[in-house]
Design a protein around this motif. Structure first.
Motif, PDB file in Angstrom:
ATOM      1  N   SER A 160      -8.412  11.619  -0.381  1.00 19.63           N
ATOM      2  CA  SER A 160      -8.615  10.230  -0.792  1.00 19.63           C
ATOM      3  C   SER A 160      -8.684   9.314   0.422  1.00 19.63           C
ATOM      4  CB  SER A 160      -7.493   9.774  -1.733  1.00 19.63           C
ATOM      5  OG  SER A 160      -6.226   9.901  -1.111  1.00 19.63           O
ATOM      6  N   GLN A 161      -9.257   8.156   0.211  1.00 18.28           N
ATOM      7  CA  GLN A 161      -9.266   7.076   1.206  1.00 18.28           C
ATOM      8  C   GLN A 161      -8.806   5.811   0.496  1.00 18.28           C
ATOM      9  OE1 GLN A 161     -13.098   6.933   3.244  1.00 18.28           O
ATOM     10  NE2 GLN A 161     -12.319   8.345   4.794  1.00 18.28           N
TER      11      GLN A 161
ATOM     12  N   LEU B 251      -4.559  13.459   2.574  1.00 20.00           N
ATOM     13  CA  LEU B 251      -4.753  14.835   2.138  1.00 20.00           C
ATOM     14  C   LEU B 251      -3.534  15.224   1.318  1.00 20.00           C
ATOM     15  CD1 LEU B 251      -6.078  16.486   5.431  1.00 20.00           C
ATOM     16  CD2 LEU B 251      -7.425  15.947   3.383  1.00 20.00           C
ATOM     17  N   GLN B 252      -3.764  15.833   0.156  1.00 23.60           N
ATOM     18  CA  GLN B 252      -2.648  16.135  -0.742  1.00 23.60           C
ATOM     19  C   GLN B 252      -2.821  17.531  -1.327  1.00 23.60           C
ATOM     20  OE1 GLN B 252      -1.506  12.930  -3.475  1.00 23.60           O
ATOM     21  NE2 GLN B 252      -1.229  14.443  -5.106  1.00 23.60           N
ATOM     22  N   ALA B 253      -1.711  18.265  -1.422  1.00 23.09           N
ATOM     23  CA  ALA B 253      -1.705  19.591  -2.027  1.00 23.09           C
ATOM     24  C   ALA B 253      -0.400  19.758  -2.792  1.00 23.09           C
ATOM     25  CB  ALA B 253      -1.856  20.680  -0.980  1.00 23.09           C
ATOM     26  N   GLY B 254      -0.456  20.472  -3.915  1.00 24.77           N
ATOM     27  CA  GLY B 254       0.760  20.609  -4.711  1.00 24.77           C
ATOM     28  C   GLY B 254       0.777  21.853  -5.569  1.00 24.77           C
TER      29      GLY B 254
ATOM     30  N   ASN C 235      -0.241  14.130   3.323  1.00 26.51           N
ATOM     31  CA  ASN C 235      -0.471  13.747   4.715  1.00 26.51           C
ATOM     32  C   ASN C 235      -1.322  12.486   4.732  1.00 26.51           C
ATOM     33  OD1 ASN C 235      -2.708  13.927   7.065  1.00 26.51           O
ATOM     34  ND2 ASN C 235      -0.728  14.599   7.843  1.00 26.51           N
ATOM     35  N   GLU C 236      -0.796  11.438   5.367  1.00 22.73           N
ATOM     36  CA  GLU C 236      -1.520  10.174   5.496  1.00 22.73           C
ATOM     37  C   GLU C 236      -1.551   9.807   6.970  1.00 22.73           C
ATOM     38  OE1 GLU C 236      -1.636   6.324   2.802  1.00 22.73           O
ATOM     39  OE2 GLU C 236       0.182   6.368   4.026  1.00 22.73           O
ATOM     40  N   ASN C 237      -2.710  10.065   7.597  1.00 23.28           N
ATOM     41  CA  ASN C 237      -2.826   9.931   9.051  1.00 23.28           C
ATOM     42  C   ASN C 237      -1.755  10.789   9.727  1.00 23.28           C
ATOM     43  OD1 ASN C 237      -4.872   8.258   8.260  1.00 23.28           O
ATOM     44  ND2 ASN C 237      -4.302   6.572   9.597  1.00 23.28           N
ATOM     45  N   SER C 238      -0.793  10.222  10.412  1.00 23.85           N
ATOM     46  CA  SER C 238       0.246  11.024  11.081  1.00 23.85           C
ATOM     47  C   SER C 238       1.531  11.109  10.272  1.00 23.85           C
ATOM     48  CB  SER C 238       0.556  10.423  12.461  1.00 23.85           C
ATOM     49  OG  SER C 238       1.008   9.091  12.341  1.00 23.85           O
TER      50      SER C 238
ATOM     51  N   GLY D  37      10.478  10.522  -3.582  1.00 25.58           N
ATOM     52  CA  GLY D  37       9.713  10.637  -2.342  1.00 25.58           C
ATOM     53  C   GLY D  37       8.910   9.354  -2.213  1.00 25.58           C
ATOM     54  N   ASN D  38       8.356   9.059  -1.062  1.00 20.48           N
ATOM     55  CA  ASN D  38       7.553   7.851  -0.893  1.00 20.48           C
ATOM     56  C   ASN D  38       6.203   8.048  -1.574  1.00 20.48           C
ATOM     57  OD1 ASN D  38       6.212   5.573  -0.091  1.00 20.48           O
ATOM     58  ND2 ASN D  38       6.217   6.055   2.088  1.00 20.48           N
ATOM     59  N   LEU D  39       5.971   7.322  -2.667  1.00 22.99           N
ATOM     60  CA  LEU D  39       4.775   7.504  -3.481  1.00 22.99           C
ATOM     61  C   LEU D  39       3.632   6.582  -3.076  1.00 22.99           C
ATOM     62  CD1 LEU D  39       6.398   7.786  -7.043  1.00 22.99           C
ATOM     63  CD2 LEU D  39       6.151   9.524  -5.283  1.00 22.99           C
ATOM     64  N   GLN D  40       3.756   5.903  -1.970  1.00 25.31           N
ATOM     65  CA  GLN D  40       2.686   5.019  -1.511  1.00 25.31           C
ATOM     66  C   GLN D  40       1.418   5.826  -1.238  1.00 25.31           C
ATOM     67  OE1 GLN D  40       3.557   3.030   2.168  1.00 25.31           O
ATOM     68  NE2 GLN D  40       2.190   1.330   1.720  1.00 25.31           N
ATOM     69  N   ASP D  41       0.300   5.454  -1.897  1.00 25.96           N
ATOM     70  CA  ASP D  41      -1.002   6.128  -1.779  1.00 25.96           C
ATOM     71  C   ASP D  41      -0.960   7.579  -2.261  1.00 25.96           C
ATOM     72  OD1 ASP D  41      -2.137   3.825  -0.785  1.00 25.96           O
ATOM     73  OD2 ASP D  41      -1.784   4.358   1.297  1.00 25.96           O
ATOM     74  N   TYR D  42      -0.082   7.852  -3.209  1.00 25.84           N
ATOM     75  CA  TYR D  42       0.036   9.182  -3.812  1.00 25.84           C
ATOM     76  C   TYR D  42      -0.809   9.240  -5.081  1.00 25.84           C
ATOM     77  CZ  TYR D  42       2.380  12.665  -6.839  1.00 25.84           C
ATOM     78  OH  TYR D  42       2.662  13.684  -7.715  1.00 25.84           O
TER      79      TYR D  42
END
Length: 231
Positions: free
Chosen positions: A87-88, A95-98, A121-124, A151-156
């Protein structure tokens, strides 16, 4: 001293498409979520020549998107799911995997539970997000489900990118409660309540003109209803 406050409206339009293909031993579901965001916000710039702030209103619109691919396989009383997404959102790349495991101890949908873990993963920035859910049949055509995600759900992205948390603040955890009622063969009604614990950090100048950060913890709630027509 003069304080300037700007109340502005933000609009968001979402477009979501998903398909499901059933193979012999597993099912595959790709999804695409397009988000159109628009708002008009006050910008402040300091004019060095005249030693004053200049304010102007700027209209901003942008497109964000999220993609996901979900693979599901049933093994006895267990259902396994692998998912991956790209996503952007908010000018960043994710990048997300689960992996999730749903278990049916009674070998039916009268009672079930789900455990899931996601890597984002969001940038670093690297994060782990965990989810626990439990579901129960309350009546012949009524199911209830409760869960917690921390967990931090920002942009999840959740539920095969159907729900996107494209917020500017951190979401430390959320609790949800939902009911689903398939009233007719093709007609389904649902109602959902979400509770969010969030965190925002902003910067201010103290009495000696030193910039300091301030962190605010707050809570929000949402009630969502939906009608689904199955073909």
């Amino acid at each position: 001293v003069i304080d300037t406050l700007d109340n502005y409206a933000l609009s968001q339009h979402d477009y979501y498409i998903s398909a499901n293909r059933q193979f012999k031993y597993f099912s595959l579901s790709p999804a695409f979520h397009l988000i159109n965001v628009g708002f008009g916000k006050m910008n402040a710039q300091y004019d060095l020549t005249n030693s004053k702030y200049v304010f102007n209103k700027k209209d901003t619109t942008f497109l964000n998107y999220a993609t996901s691919l979900s693979l599901t396989k049933s093994i006895g009383i267990f259902t396994c799911n692998l998912s991956a997404g790209f996503s952007q959102l908010n000018g960043l790349t994710q990048l997300q995997a689960g992996f999730s495991l749903t278990y049916f101890p009674l070998a039916n949908t009268n009672f079930y539970g789900t455990s899931a873990v996601f890597y984002l993963n969001e940038n670093s920035d690297n994060r782990l997000i965990e989810t626990q859910k439990i579901g129960l049949k309350l009546a012949s055509k009524l199911w209830a489900e409760a869960g917690i995600t921390y967990g931090n759900l920002q942009d999840y992205c959740e539920n095969n990118a159907f729900v996107v948390f494209n917020t500017s603040d951190k979401i430390l955890y959320k609790c949800d409660l939902s009911i689903t009622a398939p009233l007719l063969k093709h007609f389904e009604f649902s109602l959902r309540y979400d509770y969010f614990n969030k965190e925002n950090t902003y910067y201010r100048t103290d009495n000696v003109n030193k910039i300091e950060s301030v962190t605010v913890n707050y809570q929000t709630q949402a009630i969502l209803g939906g009608i689904k027509w199955k073909i």
